[in-house]
Motif scaffolding. Structure first.
Motif, PDB file in Angstrom:
ATOM      1  N   GLY A 193       0.457  -1.283   0.187  1.00 58.30           N
ATOM      2  CA  GLY A 193      -0.041   0.422  -0.127  1.00 58.30           C
ATOM      3  C   GLY A 193       1.001   1.343  -0.082  1.00 58.30           C
ATOM      4  N   LYS A 194       2.174   1.567  -0.174  1.00 56.84           N
ATOM      5  CA  LYS A 194       3.147   2.537  -0.357  1.00 56.84           C
ATOM      6  C   LYS A 194       2.368   3.284  -1.251  1.00 56.84           C
ATOM      7  N   CYS A 195       2.460   2.466  -2.609  1.00 56.08           N
ATOM      8  CA  CYS A 195       1.865   3.481  -3.694  1.00 56.08           C
ATOM      9  C   CYS A 195       0.806   4.662  -3.411  1.00 56.08           C
ATOM     10  N   ALA A 196      -0.187   3.489  -2.468  1.00 59.24           N
ATOM     11  CA  ALA A 196      -1.311   4.711  -1.933  1.00 59.24           C
ATOM     12  C   ALA A 196      -0.988   6.008  -1.178  1.00 59.24           C
ATOM     13  N   ASN A 197      -0.257   5.419  -0.310  1.00 64.57           N
ATOM     14  CA  ASN A 197       0.440   6.346   0.630  1.00 64.57           C
ATOM     15  C   ASN A 197       1.167   8.281   0.131  1.00 64.57           C
ATOM     16  N   VAL A 198       1.387   7.365  -0.824  1.00 68.32           N
ATOM     17  CA  VAL A 198       2.595   8.318  -1.384  1.00 68.32           C
ATOM     18  C   VAL A 198       1.753   9.687  -2.061  1.00 68.32           C
ATOM     19  N   CYS A 199       0.826   8.799  -2.676  1.00 61.03           N
ATOM     20  CA  CYS A 199       0.213   9.594  -3.801  1.00 61.03           C
ATOM     21  C   CYS A 199      -0.405  10.966  -2.976  1.00 61.03           C
ATOM     22  N   PRO A 200      -0.018  12.080  -3.890  1.00 63.62           N
ATOM     23  CA  PRO A 200      -0.648  13.493  -2.863  1.00 63.62           C
ATOM     24  C   PRO A 200      -1.934  13.888  -3.456  1.00 63.62           C
ATOM     25  N   LEU A 201      -3.003  12.959  -4.324  1.00 63.44           N
ATOM     26  CA  LEU A 201      -4.104  12.993  -4.687  1.00 63.44           C
ATOM     27  C   LEU A 201      -4.849  12.234  -4.476  1.00 63.44           C
ATOM     28  N   CYS A 220       4.106  12.863 -10.198  1.00 60.99           N
ATOM     29  CA  CYS A 220       4.951  13.164  -9.157  1.00 60.99           C
ATOM     30  C   CYS A 220       5.942  11.786  -9.144  1.00 60.99           C
ATOM     31  N   MET A 221       5.802  11.110  -9.707  1.00 62.02           N
ATOM     32  CA  MET A 221       6.384   9.090  -9.574  1.00 62.02           C
ATOM     33  C   MET A 221       6.771   8.886  -8.460  1.00 62.02           C
ATOM     34  N   ALA A 222       5.994   9.422  -7.708  1.00 58.45           N
ATOM     35  CA  ALA A 222       5.890   8.606  -6.318  1.00 58.45           C
ATOM     36  C   ALA A 222       6.011   7.372  -5.856  1.00 58.45           C
ATOM     37  N   CYS A 223       4.358   7.302  -6.838  1.00 62.81           N
ATOM     38  CA  CYS A 223       3.949   5.631  -6.678  1.00 62.81           C
ATOM     39  C   CYS A 223       5.167   4.610  -7.494  1.00 62.81           C
ATOM     40  N   ILE A 224       5.621   4.559  -8.684  1.00 59.87           N
ATOM     41  CA  ILE A 224       6.820   4.293  -9.305  1.00 59.87           C
ATOM     42  C   ILE A 224       7.997   3.889  -8.670  1.00 59.87           C
ATOM     43  N   SER A 225       8.148   5.512  -7.954  1.00 58.09           N
ATOM     44  CA  SER A 225      10.282   5.217  -7.345  1.00 58.09           C
ATOM     45  C   SER A 225      10.659   4.735  -6.152  1.00 58.09           C
TER      46      SER A 225
END
Length: 254
Positions: A193-201, A220-225
């Motif tokens: 669930g980290k991808c969901a947690n780091v998504c700003p929107l 923002c590329m947070a999820c993939i990175s």
């Protein structure tokens, strides 16, 4: 007060480095943007906005937040923009924004950091990234000294290509490229669930333990990175490319 937005850590590092040098408070806008928090902020010292460059301008989600959030107290505002190559003619649109929010624009500083836009460009190895950040340190220092001494940033030279990039290309870029349609998850996903947690929107939801992307992506590329298993890909382009996050942020906090 230093306000920053960062998906992979470049702007976080720059903001915290400046914060340490000028001994000022540093605030991540992530939660405020995610929660649509537009409550007023107060600072006796100049405001410093540190953001990545999205299509040769500041991210639209940050611009929207600034237009809707009263910044009270000191009316001077500096902008520091991290980028993989150039900020184009971003300064022109920052000036318009400052007029809109009735702030005194003290200029915009370009700081070249490792490329993180894995959806379109090649990301660096750790060794390459380290060298790029080493070169950026002097520019970060310069930005901090200017802010500390109350000096405006120098106006950069702007080419014809810069003007086109920040105007025509920026307007086309968002509707044509900034979407989540090409993101997909591999079987390596561990449903953390980290991808969901780091998504700003709030654009990522877990369905049966796997991420599903919505229509509010800002690239923002947070999820993939930040996926711990590198289980997220963006079409064919991201395959085989290193996932970049700024490790210097952790070193700065140690």
């Amino acid at each position: 007060m230093i306000l920053y937005f960062s998906g992979t850590g470049n702007s976080a590092y720059v903001a915290k480095r400046i914060g340490k040098m000028i001994n000022d408070e540093v605030v991540h806008l992530f939660e405020k943007i995610k929660d649509n928090d537009f409550s007023p902020l107060q600072s006796k010292r100049p405001w410093v906005i540190v953001v990545p460059t999205y299509a040769w301008r500041i991210p639209r989600i940050v611009e929207y937040w600034l237009k809707n959030t009263p910044l009270q107290g000191n009316q001077d505002i500096y902008f520091v923009m991290t980028c993989g190559g150039s900020i184009g003619n971003a300064g022109k649109y920052i000036e318009k924004l400052c007029q809109n929010i009735k702030m005194n624009n003290r200029g915009c500083m370009e700081i070249i950091m490792p490329e993180n836009y894995i959806a379109m460009f090649s990301t660096p190895t750790k060794e390459e990234a380290s060298k790029i950040i080493d070169r950026a340190e002097k520019v970060i220092d310069l930005a901090a000294v200017c802010i500390k001494n109350g000096q405006s940033f120098k106006h950069p030279n702007v080419s014809f290509n810069d003007k086109i990039s920040s105007s025509v290309i920026n307007k086309l870029f968002y509707p044509l490229f900034v979407h989540a349609k090409k993101f997909y998850v591999l079987d390596d996903c561990i449903s953390c669930g980290k991808c969901a947690n780091v998504c700003p929107l709030h654009n990522i939801q877990l369905s049966n333990g796997k991420p599903v992307w919505g229509n509010q992506c800002t690239h923002c590329m947070a999820c993939i990175s930040r996926c711990p298993k590198e289980a997220i890909e963006y079409g064919k382009h991201s395959k085989g490319l290193p996932r970049y996050t700024c490790e210097n942020v952790k070193k700065l906090e140690e």
